[in-house]
Design a protein around this motif. Structure first.
Motif, PDB file in Angstrom:
ATOM      1  N   TRP A  38      -8.412  13.963   7.591  1.00  0.00           N
ATOM      2  CA  TRP A  38      -7.480  13.199   8.439  1.00  0.00           C
ATOM      3  C   TRP A  38      -7.900  11.733   8.522  1.00  0.00           C
ATOM      4  O   TRP A  38      -7.066  10.832   8.488  1.00  0.00           O
ATOM      5  N   LEU A  39      -9.208  11.486   8.618  1.00  0.00           N
ATOM      6  CA  LEU A  39      -9.725  10.123   8.679  1.00  0.00           C
ATOM      7  C   LEU A  39      -9.378   9.347   7.410  1.00  0.00           C
ATOM      8  O   LEU A  39      -8.920   8.198   7.475  1.00  0.00           O
ATOM      9  N   TYR A  81      -6.927  10.008   5.378  1.00  0.00           N
ATOM     10  CA  TYR A  81      -5.471   9.850   5.371  1.00  0.00           C
ATOM     11  C   TYR A  81      -5.063   8.639   6.219  1.00  0.00           C
ATOM     12  O   TYR A  81      -4.262   7.816   5.792  1.00  0.00           O
ATOM     13  N   LYS A  82      -5.625   8.523   7.411  1.00  0.00           N
ATOM     14  CA  LYS A  82      -5.307   7.395   8.292  1.00  0.00           C
ATOM     15  C   LYS A  82      -5.789   6.075   7.683  1.00  0.00           C
ATOM     16  O   LYS A  82      -5.138   5.046   7.816  1.00  0.00           O
ATOM     17  N   GLU A 134      -3.297   5.091   5.106  1.00  0.00           N
ATOM     18  CA  GLU A 134      -2.074   4.642   5.774  1.00  0.00           C
ATOM     19  C   GLU A 134      -2.241   3.221   6.317  1.00  0.00           C
ATOM     20  O   GLU A 134      -1.350   2.385   6.180  1.00  0.00           O
ATOM     21  N   THR A 135      -3.397   2.948   6.889  1.00  0.00           N
ATOM     22  CA  THR A 135      -3.683   1.600   7.404  1.00  0.00           C
ATOM     23  C   THR A 135      -3.742   0.596   6.260  1.00  0.00           C
ATOM     24  O   THR A 135      -3.246  -0.524   6.384  1.00  0.00           O
TER      25      THR A 135
END
Length: 79
Positions: A17-18, A20-21, A24-25
């Protein structure tokens, strides 16, 4: 629950998840850079730059000098 199960159940999805974020950022940042670049182009098109203003002032001064010269020539012809 031993450490291996803890890593499989909690840490691996958390790291996934980290990342992925983070991706995205990174995409949002690159989109923002594109928007800023487009904004700078639009800014340059909307407003005159200092060089443009200086060039126009020089043209106006040259035109004024030309008009004054022509007025002097015509006044000498009449006299």
């Amino acid at each position: 629950m031993d450490w291996l199960q803890f890593l499989q159940i909690i840490c691996v999805p958390a790291f996934g998840w980290l990342f992925y974020k983070l991706g995205e950022t990174r995409k949002e940042l690159s989109d923002f850079k594109v928007e800023v670049a487009k904004g700078n182009v639009l800014y340059a098109q909307k407003y005159a730059l200092k060089e443009d203003i200086q060039r126009m002032e020089n043209k106006i001064d040259d035109l004024r000098d030309l008009i004054i010269e022509e007025m002097k020539k015509t006044s000498k012809r009449r006299a």
